[in-house]
Design a protein around this motif. Structure first.
Motif, PDB file in Angstrom:
ATOM      1  N   ARG A   1      44.924  -8.295  31.037  1.00 43.38           N
ATOM      2  CA  ARG A   1      45.936  -8.353  29.970  1.00 43.38           C
ATOM      3  C   ARG A   1      46.857  -9.520  30.313  1.00 43.38           C
ATOM      4  NH1 ARG A   1      46.466  -3.499  26.893  1.00 43.38           N
ATOM      5  NH2 ARG A   1      45.028  -1.923  27.647  1.00 43.38           N
TER       6      ARG A   1
ATOM      7  N   ARG B   1      50.969 -15.218  22.385  1.00 42.05           N
ATOM      8  CA  ARG B   1      49.765 -14.387  22.216  1.00 42.05           C
ATOM      9  C   ARG B   1      49.606 -13.420  23.374  1.00 42.05           C
ATOM     10  NH1 ARG B   1      45.682 -15.747  18.800  1.00 42.05           N
ATOM     11  NH2 ARG B   1      45.970 -17.655  17.646  1.00 42.05           N
TER      12      ARG B   1
ATOM     13  N   HIS C   1      43.694  -9.491  25.634  1.00 46.02           N
ATOM     14  CA  HIS C   1      43.151  -8.312  26.311  1.00 46.02           C
ATOM     15  C   HIS C   1      41.641  -8.496  26.356  1.00 46.02           C
ATOM     16  CE1 HIS C   1      42.394  -3.715  26.266  1.00 46.02           C
ATOM     17  NE2 HIS C   1      42.380  -4.192  27.489  1.00 46.02           N
TER      18      HIS C   1
ATOM     19  N   SER D   1      35.533  -9.255  25.026  1.00 41.92           N
ATOM     20  CA  SER D   1      36.692  -8.580  24.476  1.00 41.92           C
ATOM     21  C   SER D   1      36.239  -7.674  23.349  1.00 41.92           C
ATOM     22  CB  SER D   1      37.696  -9.602  23.942  1.00 41.92           C
ATOM     23  OG  SER D   1      38.798  -8.931  23.367  1.00 41.92           O
ATOM     24  N   THR D   2      36.959  -6.610  23.142  1.00 45.00           N
ATOM     25  CA  THR D   2      36.669  -5.715  22.021  1.00 45.00           C
ATOM     26  C   THR D   2      37.485  -6.091  20.793  1.00 45.00           C
ATOM     27  OG1 THR D   2      38.328  -4.138  22.792  1.00 45.00           O
ATOM     28  CG2 THR D   2      36.049  -3.799  23.535  1.00 45.00           C
ATOM     29  N   GLU D   3      38.275  -7.151  20.926  1.00 48.35           N
ATOM     30  CA  GLU D   3      39.096  -7.629  19.811  1.00 48.35           C
ATOM     31  C   GLU D   3      39.030  -9.152  19.789  1.00 48.35           C
ATOM     32  OE1 GLU D   3      43.396  -7.533  21.969  1.00 48.35           O
ATOM     33  OE2 GLU D   3      42.433  -5.623  21.602  1.00 48.35           O
ATOM     34  N   PRO D   4      39.309  -9.778  18.650  1.00 49.44           N
ATOM     35  CA  PRO D   4      39.269 -11.240  18.586  1.00 49.44           C
ATOM     36  C   PRO D   4      40.311 -11.856  19.530  1.00 49.44           C
ATOM     37  CG  PRO D   4      39.453 -10.296  16.388  1.00 49.44           C
ATOM     38  CD  PRO D   4      39.638  -9.173  17.361  1.00 49.44           C
TER      39      PRO D   4
ATOM     40  N   GLY E   1      41.451 -16.275  16.568  1.00 51.38           N
ATOM     41  CA  GLY E   1      41.045 -16.049  15.189  1.00 51.38           C
ATOM     42  C   GLY E   1      41.002 -17.319  14.373  1.00 51.38           C
TER      43      GLY E   1
END
Length: 72
Positions: free
Chosen positions: A6, A12, A15, A60-63, A66
């Motif tokens: 993290r 920004r 994670h 990562s499980t998220e962008p 972007g």
């Protein structure tokens, strides 16, 4: 060995995870680690029976970056 990261970079928050395979852990599960701390030793694997190697994967499980990021 799976590590969770993290970070705050400018405004920004990132994670992500790093996965190390063919490594022998030197820290306990769920332990917090410090920058520069040794976390594992490189392992030995493969059909030749003894080549030192490590496999590193980062995801990562998220962008992380972007379409709204003008630098990417």
């Amino acid at each position: 060995m799976l590590l969770e990261h993290r970070l705050a970079v400018d405004d920004r928050r990132l994670h992500f995870y790093s996965l190390y395979m063919h490594a022998t852990p030197e820290v306990a599960q769920d332990a917090a680690v410090e920058a520069g701390q040794r976390i594992a030793r490189m392992g030995i694997a493969g059909p030749d029976g003894g080549a030192a190697q490590i496999h590193l994967e980062m995801f990562s499980t998220e962008p992380l970056f972007g379409d709204d990021d003008p630098e990417w």
